[in-house]
Every structure is written in C-alpha cells, then in structure tokens.
Design an enzyme around this catalytic site. Sequence first.
Site, PDB file in Angstrom:
ATOM      1  N   SER A  13       0.628  -1.270   0.041  1.00  0.00           N
ATOM      2  CA  SER A  13       0.036  -0.017   0.070  1.00  0.00           C
ATOM      3  C   SER A  13       0.789   1.311  -0.085  1.00  0.00           C
ATOM      4  O   SER A  13       0.289   2.259  -0.091  1.00  0.00           O
ATOM      5  CB  SER A  13      -1.039   0.134   1.370  1.00  0.00           C
ATOM      6  OG  SER A  13      -0.263  -0.002   2.230  1.00  0.00           O
ATOM      7  N   SER A 131      14.969  -6.564   3.911  1.00  0.00           N
ATOM      8  CA  SER A 131      15.511  -6.160   5.116  1.00  0.00           C
ATOM      9  C   SER A 131      15.827  -4.736   5.002  1.00  0.00           C
ATOM     10  O   SER A 131      15.136  -4.016   4.683  1.00  0.00           O
ATOM     11  CB  SER A 131      16.850  -7.108   5.499  1.00  0.00           C
ATOM     12  OG  SER A 131      17.554  -6.927   6.745  1.00  0.00           O
ATOM     13  N   TYR A 145      13.893  -3.012  15.994  1.00  0.00           N
ATOM     14  CA  TYR A 145      13.736  -2.788  14.582  1.00  0.00           C
ATOM     15  C   TYR A 145      15.141  -3.679  14.030  1.00  0.00           C
ATOM     16  O   TYR A 145      15.150  -4.385  13.040  1.00  0.00           O
ATOM     17  CB  TYR A 145      13.591  -1.525  14.013  1.00  0.00           C
ATOM     18  CG  TYR A 145      13.870  -1.505  12.488  1.00  0.00           C
ATOM     19  CD1 TYR A 145      12.866  -1.791  11.685  1.00  0.00           C
ATOM     20  CD2 TYR A 145      15.118  -0.877  11.862  1.00  0.00           C
ATOM     21  CE1 TYR A 145      13.080  -1.597  10.559  1.00  0.00           C
ATOM     22  CE2 TYR A 145      15.204  -0.925  10.552  1.00  0.00           C
ATOM     23  CZ  TYR A 145      14.259  -0.982   9.715  1.00  0.00           C
ATOM     24  OH  TYR A 145      14.111  -1.050   8.406  1.00  0.00           O
ATOM     25  N   LYS A 149      15.296  -7.200  11.812  1.00  0.00           N
ATOM     26  CA  LYS A 149      15.824  -7.264  10.465  1.00  0.00           C
ATOM     27  C   LYS A 149      17.317  -8.308  10.508  1.00  0.00           C
ATOM     28  O   LYS A 149      17.426  -9.008   9.480  1.00  0.00           O
ATOM     29  CB  LYS A 149      16.245  -5.904   9.925  1.00  0.00           C
ATOM     30  CG  LYS A 149      15.273  -4.996   9.618  1.00  0.00           C
ATOM     31  CD  LYS A 149      14.105  -5.599   8.543  1.00  0.00           C
ATOM     32  CE  LYS A 149      13.068  -4.628   8.227  1.00  0.00           C
ATOM     33  NZ  LYS A 149      12.296  -5.251   7.252  1.00  0.00           N
TER      34      LYS A 149
END
Length: 211
Positions: A13, A131, A145, A149
């Site tokens: 989106s 990633s 975060y 990753k």
Amino acid sequence: MTKTKVIAITGASSGMGKAALQLFAQRGWIVYGGARRVENIPTGTNIHPIKLDITDSESNHHFINTLLTEQQHIDVLINNAGYGEGGPVEEIPLEKVRKQFETNFFGAVELTKLILPKMRSQNVGRIVNISSIGGDLYMPLNAYYHASKAALQQWSDALDTEVQQFGIRSVIVQPGGTQSSWSKITMDNVRKNLKPDSAYLPFVNSGWYLI
C-alpha cells in the site's frame, strides 16, 4: 505455452511495496498485493489487492490460498511489509516488541512456509526478503527494529542453503533510505513509547542521532 508470471507482494500500500507492485504489473506480471490498508493498494490491469495483516495467521493463509486457488502457481514472493517500533529499549512495552517481530520476521516466515510446498512441486521459485542496511548497522532508539531485520537476514540466508536443491532461491535486499512514511512512523512511535517522565527525553529531544 509459457505461463504468465505470478508474484505476491506484502506491504503493497506504500513505499517500496507499492512501487514494486506497479512495476511488475506494468511488465505484465499477475500481481497479488497485500496490505492492511487495502484501499491504498493501486488498482488496475494485472493487480489483485487483498487485505492482509501478516501478524494474523488466518489472514496469511487467506492471502496465499486465494492466490494459489486462482493462479495454481507462484513465481515470486516479496516479503516487504515492515515498520519500526522506535523508542528506548527500556521503555518499549514487551507486547510492542513482540508486534515488531511478528511484523518484520514471523509474518515473512509464515508466508514463506505456506508457499514453499508449491514452489518445491514446481522446481522453481524466488523468495525476496526486504531487510535494511539496519540489519547490519544500528542506531539508538531502534534496537528492536535492527534485531528483527538481523533475524530476517540470518533466517533468509540459512533458508537459501536448504531450498537451492529444489530450484528455489531465498535472497535478502538491504535498502537504505527511501521515499516512504517509514521515518515518520518510527519517530511517531518513539514519542508514543516515551514515558512522560522518561530519563531518555533529553536524549530524544537533542536529535543528534538523526544527523
């Protein structure tokens, strides 16, 4: 007769997911785009928007089952959906830490597990895991975060060694800064996760880590 290529893209989106969806559709691929904000997924020829919450197992099954029922094959899965749960390690609630990993890691894991049997039966397929340079580097206020990753990268590389024998590749892409709402959302989360009397407030307000 050559089959039309079929690709599934999560986080379709906005940002890279949206751009990838439009690019593949323009090139004649059949594109299944998934996102929570399905109304923001572009529409048009070759595009199949589907509401997808990758933290919800039922939603993941619906996404993949719909694609395979309608197309009977899949060539590429791009695990792109993700976000940054910014804030001090000490102050981010554990439920938000779990949400960070559910979105950035476990969602990709489940979708991949759902498509692997079909790719093995085809003897071909590509899994692309988005990633970040943040999987190798780190900065303050983004510990979870970075951890999510890094987990995605190690998992993807290990997976690649297992599935090459079936004509499948699992690859990692590590983008730097892009034109998306990622930075704003992350900084909004930093502010939301700070306690009113946070010891980290002066550090956050200094902004030196953004330079």
